[in-house]
Design an enzyme around this catalytic site. Sequence first.
Site, PDB file in Angstrom:
ATOM      1  N   HIS A  95       0.891  -1.189  -0.251  1.00  0.00           N
ATOM      2  CA  HIS A  95      -0.037  -0.020  -0.193  1.00  0.00           C
ATOM      3  C   HIS A  95       0.698   1.258  -0.032  1.00  0.00           C
ATOM      4  O   HIS A  95       0.517   2.331  -0.275  1.00  0.00           O
ATOM      5  CB  HIS A  95      -1.255  -0.068   1.135  1.00  0.00           C
ATOM      6  CG  HIS A  95      -0.392   0.389   2.456  1.00  0.00           C
ATOM      7  ND1 HIS A  95       0.289  -0.609   3.335  1.00  0.00           N
ATOM      8  CD2 HIS A  95      -0.241   1.672   3.114  1.00  0.00           C
ATOM      9  CE1 HIS A  95       1.048   0.003   4.255  1.00  0.00           C
ATOM     10  NE2 HIS A  95       0.383   1.171   4.361  1.00  0.00           N
TER      11      HIS A  95
HETATM   12  C1  UD1 Z   1      -2.129   5.925   5.448  1.00  0.00           C
HETATM   13  C2  UD1 Z   1      -0.870   6.465   6.032  1.00  0.00           C
HETATM   14  C3  UD1 Z   1       0.077   5.188   5.910  1.00  0.00           C
HETATM   15  C4  UD1 Z   1      -0.513   4.218   6.716  1.00  0.00           C
HETATM   16  C5  UD1 Z   1      -1.635   3.490   6.141  1.00  0.00           C
HETATM   17  C6  UD1 Z   1      -2.088   2.554   6.568  1.00  0.00           C
HETATM   18  C7  UD1 Z   1      -0.735   8.812   5.633  1.00  0.00           C
HETATM   19  C8  UD1 Z   1       0.117   9.920   4.946  1.00  0.00           C
HETATM   20  N1  UD1 Z   1      -0.367   7.643   5.188  1.00  0.00           N
HETATM   21  O1  UD1 Z   1      -1.884   5.632   3.910  1.00  0.00           O
HETATM   22  O2  UD1 Z   1       1.306   5.873   6.785  1.00  0.00           O
HETATM   23  O3  UD1 Z   1       0.690   3.116   6.463  1.00  0.00           O
HETATM   24  O4  UD1 Z   1      -2.516   4.601   5.862  1.00  0.00           O
HETATM   25  O5  UD1 Z   1      -3.099   1.888   5.993  1.00  0.00           O
HETATM   26  O6  UD1 Z   1      -1.372   9.134   6.713  1.00  0.00           O
HETATM   27  N2  UD1 Z   1      -9.255   4.861   0.850  1.00  0.00           N
HETATM   28  C9  UD1 Z   1     -10.370   4.041   0.765  1.00  0.00           C
HETATM   29  N3  UD1 Z   1     -11.014   3.911   1.823  1.00  0.00           N
HETATM   30  C10 UD1 Z   1     -10.629   3.998   3.182  1.00  0.00           C
HETATM   31  C11 UD1 Z   1      -9.322   4.733   2.997  1.00  0.00           C
HETATM   32  C12 UD1 Z   1      -8.451   4.933   2.185  1.00  0.00           C
HETATM   33  O7  UD1 Z   1     -10.911   4.015  -0.485  1.00  0.00           O
HETATM   34  O8  UD1 Z   1     -11.324   3.700   4.181  1.00  0.00           O
HETATM   35  C13 UD1 Z   1      -8.515   5.126  -0.485  1.00  0.00           C
HETATM   36  C14 UD1 Z   1      -8.620   6.345  -0.769  1.00  0.00           C
HETATM   37  O9  UD1 Z   1      -8.791   6.524  -2.265  1.00  0.00           O
HETATM   38  C15 UD1 Z   1      -7.504   7.249  -0.544  1.00  0.00           C
HETATM   39  C16 UD1 Z   1      -6.228   6.055  -0.560  1.00  0.00           C
HETATM   40  O10 UD1 Z   1      -7.088   4.902  -0.164  1.00  0.00           O
HETATM   41  O11 UD1 Z   1      -7.537   8.305  -1.350  1.00  0.00           O
HETATM   42  C17 UD1 Z   1      -5.261   6.488   0.568  1.00  0.00           C
HETATM   43  O12 UD1 Z   1      -5.826   6.838   1.807  1.00  0.00           O
HETATM   44  P1  UD1 Z   1      -4.917   7.620   2.833  1.00  0.00           P
HETATM   45  O13 UD1 Z   1      -5.508   7.464   4.119  1.00  0.00           O
HETATM   46  O14 UD1 Z   1      -4.784   8.879   2.310  1.00  0.00           O
HETATM   47  O15 UD1 Z   1      -3.454   7.100   2.653  1.00  0.00           O
HETATM   48  P2  UD1 Z   1      -2.888   5.562   2.719  1.00  0.00           P
HETATM   49  O16 UD1 Z   1      -2.486   5.055   1.687  1.00  0.00           O
HETATM   50  O17 UD1 Z   1      -4.206   4.615   3.387  1.00  0.00           O
HETATM   51  N1  UDP Z   2      -3.949  -5.528   8.512  1.00  0.00           N
HETATM   52  C1  UDP Z   2      -5.224  -6.054   8.855  1.00  0.00           C
HETATM   53  N2  UDP Z   2      -5.995  -6.319   7.711  1.00  0.00           N
HETATM   54  C2  UDP Z   2      -5.455  -6.232   6.594  1.00  0.00           C
HETATM   55  C3  UDP Z   2      -4.075  -5.683   6.384  1.00  0.00           C
HETATM   56  C4  UDP Z   2      -3.533  -5.342   7.419  1.00  0.00           C
HETATM   57  O1  UDP Z   2      -5.737  -6.122  10.107  1.00  0.00           O
HETATM   58  O2  UDP Z   2      -6.127  -6.765   5.639  1.00  0.00           O
HETATM   59  C5  UDP Z   2      -3.303  -5.064   9.888  1.00  0.00           C
HETATM   60  C6  UDP Z   2      -1.870  -5.496   9.954  1.00  0.00           C
HETATM   61  O3  UDP Z   2      -2.044  -6.925  10.846  1.00  0.00           O
HETATM   62  C7  UDP Z   2      -1.440  -4.484  11.037  1.00  0.00           C
HETATM   63  C8  UDP Z   2      -1.948  -3.400  10.424  1.00  0.00           C
HETATM   64  O4  UDP Z   2      -3.136  -3.535   9.861  1.00  0.00           O
HETATM   65  O5  UDP Z   2      -1.527  -4.785  12.352  1.00  0.00           O
HETATM   66  C9  UDP Z   2      -0.801  -2.569   9.474  1.00  0.00           C
HETATM   67  O6  UDP Z   2      -1.408  -1.592   8.909  1.00  0.00           O
HETATM   68  P1  UDP Z   2      -0.963  -1.114   7.375  1.00  0.00           P
HETATM   69  O7  UDP Z   2      -0.497  -2.109   6.587  1.00  0.00           O
HETATM   70  O8  UDP Z   2      -2.333  -0.433   6.887  1.00  0.00           O
HETATM   71  O9  UDP Z   2      -0.138   0.010   7.964  1.00  0.00           O
HETATM   72  P2  UDP Z   2       1.243   0.229   8.377  1.00  0.00           P
HETATM   73  O10 UDP Z   2       1.548  -0.515   9.416  1.00  0.00           O
HETATM   74  O11 UDP Z   2       2.363  -0.040   7.062  1.00  0.00           O
HETATM   75  O12 UDP Z   2       1.329   1.891   8.673  1.00  0.00           O
END
Ligand code: UD1
Ligand code: UDP
Length: 373
Positions: free
Chosen positions: A225
Amino acid sequence: MIELDRILLTELLFFLFKTDFMKIVTIIGARPQFIKAATVSRMIRHDPHVKEILVHTGQHYDTNMSDIFFEELDIPHPDFNLEVGSGSHASQTARMLEGIEEILMQEKPDWTLVFGDTNSTLAGAVVAAKLNIPLAHVEAGLRSFNRRMPEEINRIVTDSISNLLFAPTPTAVTNLGNEGLSKITIFSGDVMFDSVLFYKEKITGNEEKYRVRDLPGKFLLATVHRAENTDDIENLKRLFLAFAGSGHAVVLPVHPRTRKIITGNITIPGNVILIDPVGYLQMLWLILNCEKVLTDSGGLQKEAYFLGKQCITLRTETEWVETLHDNWNTVTGTDPGKISDAIVLTAPTSPQKLLFGDGNAAAIIVGKLKSGL
Ligand code: UD1
Ligand code: UDP
């Protein structure tokens, strides 16, 4: 009903003996923060002298990116949900700043507590610091030394304006020391280690409840991601090439960000099984039952290590350097050759090192917040 009675009782006690209570505003918003906050929040709820106000920024909002964690991990319903949703870094953070400011001005907490390195972390930190409300950061001191990562910016800013830094690992303690922040740093251990210990027990004996259906007996577990791997389509293509050539079934719970980019751009190889994001307990089940983990997630690298699975980190660096010894974790970036070499690496012969605390990080954090600055 019992939960409602408990909340009403806490409210009543809080009202009667205001001075005996400490009030914490906890700010969360993204998937990993729900998991990190769950253990600390549980500890707070069992302490009659602490009241927590939970703020969900709404950064993550799909049911399987948000609600599922509140239900499964027994996190109280947020007191506030700002529902900021998605957007560019600036617009998303700006909406959070406005919403959080209003809440902190109204609640006047003794502490604001933020977790990790997302935009929700940054927004909570900036508002608290500007209002001179003591700010504590859980999972402080992580550094990739790569300022192209948005998370690295969020970490550096948050740590530099916090009043108390809870470091999860010895390396994090060292990083904070190098930035002149030793005096406000506490080695707490990692709240995600607390979580794994606590929730793993729920799976033991309940395998059938949490098993993900219709998967082959043997599989690699992958998640992707990070911005560097999704915004750059060539990197994403290389990763799918590596999955295709892995010689294994690859189960990939797809983050919504990745789903959007895959659609129409990537041909899914026959051995790759895309599934929707799963809850935390099913994720633990997947880790426990896979051959190896391939990921660009910070949290998943650690969980693989805690649960005794080799990890391949699909990035060019890792903050979790404690996991790198003896092939437990291998950093490959998106190079299919390096990934394929890592998949066939022999299993570690030495046990994991106990460098993430002793499973009591949440207790240390709440204890220190209570004792004040
Ligand atoms: C965010 C965090 C990242 C973390 C990740 C965990 C920042 C800058 N990044 O990244 O550090 O590792 O969360 O998962 O804060 N979207 C949906 N539904 C949702 C959420 C997101 O469709 O419920 C889609 C949207 O298109 C959105 C994109 O995912 O634009 C990215 O979501 P965003 O929260 O901005 O960043 P993440 O890549 O999730
Ligand atoms: N996770 C989850 N379901 C999923 C993918 C990840 O519960 O489908 C959990 C994972 O086990 C971990 C956390 O989400 O505890 C990590 O989140 P993510 O990878 O989104 O973000 P990061 O840790 O890189 O910030």
